[in-house]
Design a protein around this motif. Structure first.
Motif, mmCIF file in Angstrom:
data_model
loop_
_atom_site.group_PDB
_atom_site.id
_atom_site.type_symbol
_atom_site.label_atom_id
_atom_site.label_comp_id
_atom_site.label_asym_id
_atom_site.label_seq_id
_atom_site.Cartn_x
_atom_site.Cartn_y
_atom_site.Cartn_z
ATOM 1 N N ILE A 105 26.345 40.178 22.009
ATOM 2 C CA ILE A 105 27.009 41.054 21.036
ATOM 3 C C ILE A 105 26.014 42.046 20.453
ATOM 4 C CG2 ILE A 105 28.124 41.096 18.770
ATOM 5 C CD1 ILE A 105 29.410 38.350 19.617
ATOM 6 N N ASP A 106 24.853 41.585 20.022
ATOM 7 C CA ASP A 106 23.842 42.477 19.442
ATOM 8 C C ASP A 106 23.387 43.537 20.434
ATOM 9 O OD1 ASP A 106 24.018 41.030 17.114
ATOM 10 O OD2 ASP A 106 22.035 40.096 17.291
ATOM 11 N N SER A 107 23.191 43.136 21.676
ATOM 12 C CA SER A 107 22.754 44.080 22.701
ATOM 13 C C SER A 107 23.807 45.159 22.942
ATOM 14 C CB SER A 107 22.457 43.326 24.001
ATOM 15 O OG SER A 107 22.107 44.205 25.024
ATOM 16 N N ALA A 108 25.057 44.751 22.992
ATOM 17 C CA ALA A 108 26.143 45.723 23.200
ATOM 18 C C ALA A 108 26.230 46.698 22.028
ATOM 19 C CB ALA A 108 27.470 44.990 23.385
ATOM 20 N N VAL A 109 26.112 46.182 20.826
ATOM 21 C CA VAL A 109 26.175 47.038 19.630
ATOM 22 C C VAL A 109 25.022 48.043 19.634
ATOM 23 C CG1 VAL A 109 25.979 47.021 17.110
ATOM 24 C CG2 VAL A 109 27.494 45.387 18.254
ATOM 25 N N ARG A 110 23.826 47.599 20.029
ATOM 26 C CA ARG A 110 22.681 48.522 20.101
ATOM 27 C C ARG A 110 22.926 49.645 21.099
ATOM 28 N NH1 ARG A 110 19.611 43.874 19.931
ATOM 29 N NH2 ARG A 110 19.165 43.970 22.155
ATOM 30 N N ARG A 111 23.692 49.356 22.142
ATOM 31 C CA ARG A 111 24.020 50.374 23.143
ATOM 32 C C ARG A 111 25.243 51.194 22.761
ATOM 33 N NH1 ARG A 111 23.722 45.834 26.384
ATOM 34 N NH2 ARG A 111 25.921 46.073 26.907
ATOM 35 N N GLY A 112 25.847 50.880 21.613
ATOM 36 C CA GLY A 112 27.019 51.624 21.154
ATOM 37 C C GLY A 112 28.323 51.148 21.778
ATOM 38 N N GLU A 113 28.334 49.938 22.291
ATOM 39 C CA GLU A 113 29.536 49.385 22.914
ATOM 40 C C GLU A 113 30.141 48.305 22.019
ATOM 41 O OE1 GLU A 113 28.971 48.313 27.075
ATOM 42 O OE2 GLU A 113 27.096 49.428 27.061
ATOM 43 N N ALA A 114 31.383 47.976 22.299
ATOM 44 C CA ALA A 114 32.058 46.907 21.555
ATOM 45 C C ALA A 114 31.575 45.557 22.085
ATOM 46 C CB ALA A 114 33.564 47.024 21.700
ATOM 47 N N GLY A 115 30.869 44.817 21.234
ATOM 48 C CA GLY A 115 30.301 43.535 21.654
ATOM 49 C C GLY A 115 31.341 42.540 22.104
ATOM 50 N N TRP A 116 32.494 42.520 21.444
ATOM 51 C CA TRP A 116 33.522 41.544 21.799
ATOM 52 C C TRP A 116 34.061 41.791 23.204
ATOM 53 C CZ3 TRP A 116 38.531 42.735 23.008
ATOM 54 C CH2 TRP A 116 38.990 44.016 22.667
ATOM 55 N N LYS A 117 34.157 43.078 23.611
ATOM 56 C CA LYS A 117 34.662 43.376 24.958
ATOM 57 C C LYS A 117 33.695 42.882 26.035
ATOM 58 C CE LYS A 117 37.415 47.465 23.961
ATOM 59 N NZ LYS A 117 37.570 48.903 24.214
ATOM 60 N N ILE A 118 32.414 43.146 25.807
ATOM 61 C CA ILE A 118 31.394 42.730 26.775
ATOM 62 C C ILE A 118 31.390 41.205 26.895
ATOM 63 C CG2 ILE A 118 28.920 42.739 27.311
ATOM 64 C CD1 ILE A 118 30.197 45.524 27.474
ATOM 65 N N LEU A 119 31.372 40.523 25.758
ATOM 66 C CA LEU A 119 31.324 39.062 25.772
ATOM 67 C C LEU A 119 32.598 38.479 26.366
ATOM 68 C CD1 LEU A 119 29.651 36.596 25.195
ATOM 69 C CD2 LEU A 119 30.513 36.604 22.867
ATOM 70 N N LEU A 120 33.745 39.030 26.029
ATOM 71 C CA LEU A 120 35.005 38.525 26.585
ATOM 72 C C LEU A 120 35.048 38.720 28.098
ATOM 73 C CD1 LEU A 120 37.505 37.099 25.567
ATOM 74 C CD2 LEU A 120 38.610 39.327 25.330
ATOM 75 N N ARG A 121 34.527 39.832 28.578
ATOM 76 C CA ARG A 121 34.464 40.073 30.025
ATOM 77 C C ARG A 121 33.552 39.046 30.706
ATOM 78 N NH1 ARG A 121 34.094 45.834 30.627
ATOM 79 N NH2 ARG A 121 32.133 45.576 29.541
ATOM 80 N N ARG A 122 32.416 38.734 30.080
ATOM 81 C CA ARG A 122 31.512 37.725 30.640
ATOM 82 C C ARG A 122 32.140 36.339 30.625
ATOM 83 N NH1 ARG A 122 25.241 38.614 29.342
ATOM 84 N NH2 ARG A 122 25.054 40.737 30.087
ATOM 85 N N LEU A 123 32.858 36.028 29.558
ATOM 86 C CA LEU A 123 33.531 34.726 29.482
ATOM 87 C C LEU A 123 34.632 34.623 30.530
ATOM 88 C CD1 LEU A 123 33.687 34.350 25.593
ATOM 89 C CD2 LEU A 123 32.293 32.985 27.176
ATOM 90 N N ALA A 124 35.343 35.722 30.793
ATOM 91 C CA ALA A 124 36.372 35.719 31.836
ATOM 92 C C ALA A 124 35.732 35.479 33.207
ATOM 93 C CB ALA A 124 37.148 37.035 31.826
ATOM 94 N N ALA A 125 34.601 36.128 33.467
ATOM 95 C CA ALA A 125 33.898 35.904 34.731
ATOM 96 C C ALA A 125 33.427 34.456 34.834
ATOM 97 C CB ALA A 125 32.713 36.864 34.854
ATOM 98 N N LEU A 126 32.951 33.905 33.737
ATOM 99 C CA LEU A 126 32.507 32.511 33.721
ATOM 100 C C LEU A 126 33.677 31.573 34.000
ATOM 101 C CD1 LEU A 126 30.086 30.620 33.200
ATOM 102 C CD2 LEU A 126 30.769 30.602 30.790
ATOM 103 N N LEU A 127 34.849 31.892 33.470
ATOM 104 C CA LEU A 127 36.034 31.084 33.721
ATOM 105 C C LEU A 127 36.395 31.095 35.209
ATOM 106 C CD1 LEU A 127 38.402 29.381 32.674
ATOM 107 C CD2 LEU A 127 39.644 31.524 32.280
ATOM 108 N N VAL A 128 36.351 32.254 35.828
ATOM 109 C CA VAL A 128 36.654 32.353 37.258
ATOM 110 C C VAL A 128 35.642 31.545 38.075
ATOM 111 C CG1 VAL A 128 36.742 33.937 39.239
ATOM 112 C CG2 VAL A 128 37.851 34.561 37.072
ATOM 113 N N ILE A 129 34.360 31.695 37.757
ATOM 114 C CA ILE A 129 33.325 30.926 38.457
ATOM 115 C C ILE A 129 33.556 29.431 38.248
ATOM 116 C CG2 ILE A 129 30.855 30.373 38.484
ATOM 117 C CD1 ILE A 129 30.390 33.373 37.741
ATOM 118 N N GLY A 130 33.869 29.039 37.028
ATOM 119 C CA GLY A 130 34.127 27.631 36.729
ATOM 120 C C GLY A 130 35.329 27.086 37.477
ATOM 121 N N LEU A 131 36.396 27.870 37.560
ATOM 122 C CA LEU A 131 37.590 27.430 38.288
ATOM 123 C C LEU A 131 37.295 27.266 39.781
ATOM 124 C CD1 LEU A 131 40.319 29.574 36.503
ATOM 125 C CD2 LEU A 131 40.060 27.074 36.407
ATOM 126 N N LEU A 132 36.558 28.218 40.341
ATOM 127 C CA LEU A 132 36.186 28.109 41.755
ATOM 128 C C LEU A 132 35.263 26.914 41.995
ATOM 129 C CD1 LEU A 132 35.640 31.877 42.644
ATOM 130 C CD2 LEU A 132 37.528 30.397 43.376
#
Length: 180
Positions: free
Chosen positions: A78-105
């Motif tokens: 979240i902090d890294s995304a905010v420093r880059r001017g991005e929405a931290g929640w979007k970045i983290l939610l996208r990573r969590l979604a990818a983690l869910l897919v990897i976990g399901l597989l």
């Protein structure tokens, strides 16, 4: 004033994360390799005290360390995304979604998969990490972790508390204090 786009690395945390992952792999090797599945089934097995001590003092420590660090990582992302001017929640939610897919597989190969749980618990706790003050996260994390270990011995129910503790530690600047 210039802003740095160089990512901040905490070498101590990188080493601790590697230690936890190596320990998790070591502890889970017997289960993954199906070792001992064809041995005799004992109704009331006697576990030697040394093996029991090793289990509780070593084998069960790697996942809590990694879970705590996962909570810290949520704050880092979240902090890294905010420093880059991005929405931290979007970045983290996208990573969590990818983690869910990897976990399901991965759960197709290994039914004891925990990455799905990390993704789901992380998504549920995302509003807490984003909006709840660090002091409240610290108290909630302590209560949830102590409760999970007191009533169930830990396991998956300890994840929310450990994630909150990790995110609170990161918000208090713990890793930077360890690096100096």
């Amino acid at each position: 004033m210039s802003t740095s786009t160089t990512p901040i690395r905490f070498h101590f945390l990188d080493a601790l994360r590697g230690f936890a992952i190596a320990g998790i792999l070591l502890v889970n090797t017997a289960d993954i390799m199906h070792l001992g599945r064809h041995g005799p089934v004992l109704v009331h097995p006697v576990i030697p005290p040394a093996a029991n001590a090793l289990y509780f003092l070593v084998a069960t420590r790697f996942v809590p360390i990694f879970s705590f660090m996962f909570g810290m990582s949520m704050g880092f992302v979240i902090d890294s995304a905010v420093r880059r001017g991005e929405a931290g929640w979007k970045i983290l939610l996208r990573r969590l979604a990818a983690l869910l897919v990897i976990g399901l597989l991965h759960s197709i190969l290994y039914p004891g998969e925990i990455l799905r749980d990390y993704a789901v618990v992380g998504a549920i706790l995302l509003p807490f990490v984003l909006k709840v003050p660090r002091s409240v996260r610290l108290v909630l994390g302590l209560l949830a972790t102590v409760g999970a270990y007191a009533f169930t011995g830990g396991g998956e129910l300890s994840l929310p508390g450990l994630f909150l503790l990790g995110s609170a530690a990161q918000a208090y600047g713990l890793p930077a204090r360890l690096e100096h």
